[in-house]
Enzyme design. Structure first.
Site, PDB file in Angstrom:
ATOM      1  CG  HIS A  63       8.235  -0.334   7.290  1.00 16.80           C
ATOM      2  ND1 HIS A  63       9.210  -1.312   7.267  1.00 16.80           N
ATOM      3  CD2 HIS A  63       7.701  -0.363   8.542  1.00 16.80           C
ATOM      4  CE1 HIS A  63       9.254  -1.908   8.442  1.00 16.80           C
ATOM      5  NE2 HIS A  63       8.364  -1.348   9.229  1.00 16.80           N
ATOM      6  CB  SER A 112       9.920  -1.749  11.989  1.00 13.82           C
ATOM      7  OG  SER A 112       9.028  -2.753  11.537  1.00 13.82           O
ATOM      8  CD  GLU A 138      11.808  -2.196   5.394  1.00 13.77           C
ATOM      9  OE1 GLU A 138      12.458  -1.408   6.103  1.00 13.77           O
ATOM     10  OE2 GLU A 138      10.606  -2.440   5.596  1.00 13.77           O
TER      11      GLU A 138
END
Length: 213
Positions: A63, A112, A138
């Site tokens: 992330h 994720s 994303e």
């Protein structure tokens, strides 16, 4: 609206020497660790918008917007979930090469997504949220799948008792480096005491969310 993250065990279907891999970034129909259910069609509008703009969500490492590791070549819904095909830039990006090696070795176990909830309903009785439409920004390869603390909307402060556990949560849940986690924790904690009240941790988490995310 706040950016959220949702992790799940990585279901890699294939990976080749070019760095191309396939798998599921989200799964439909099951109640996950956050008491969320994603309905089929939830990504449809967002994917259509990306297509019209000729863009794709970012492919990131943990992330971290400072660490893109490749490109997503396709994303589409099927009967199981959001099926994605990505390509790691292993020849040109160091972290992309590392991610490729970790995938090959089976050391990476999670994917994720970062998204905004646009339309949802909540079952007040069972505290289950049904996601009907989400905008995806994303999708990351992450070390820990299905981490209950991996949402940007908050870290479960009550479960964190020491500064070391707080640093670990910053690294594992929010993707900060070891040095960044130490720096943030040293500023956030007023003491090196072995125990910190949950209220203080909640305030710290809120400050981190506003300052860093």
């Amino acid at each position: 609206m706040e950016l959220e993250r949702k992790s799940l065990p990585l279901e890699v279907k294939a990976i080749d020497e070019s760095g191309t891999f396939e798998g599921y970034a989200a799964v439909f129909g099951n109640v996950d660790a956050w008491n969320d259910i994603i309905l089929p069609g939830a990504f449809k509008a967002s994917l259509k918008e990306h297509k019209s703009k000729k863009t794709m969500p970012a492919l990131l490492w943990q992330h971290d917007p400072r660490q893109p590791i490749g490109v997503w070549e396709s994303m589409q819904e099927d009967g199981h979930g959001l099926f994605v095909k990505g390509r790691l830039l292993r020849a040109d990006v160091q972290k992309g090469a590392e991610a490729y090696a970790l995938l090959q070795a089976g050391a990476l176990s999670g994917m994720s997504i970062g998204y905004l909830s646009r339309d949802f309903s909540i079952d007040e009785k069972n505290y289950v949220r049904t996601l009907k439409r989400v905008d995806i920004f994303e999708a990351s390869l992450v070390t820990f799948p299905a981490n209950e603390e991996a949402r940007v909307t908050g870290i479960k402060a009550a479960d964190i008792k020491t500064i070391r556990e707080f640093e670990a949560a910053l690294r594992d849940a929010l993707g900060f480096s070891r040095e960044e986690a130490k720096r943030i924790a040293s500023h956030g904690f007023k003491t090196r005491d072995a125990s910190v009240p949950g209220e203080e941790l909640s305030a710290i988490v809120e400050q981190i969310t506003q300052k860093y995310l």
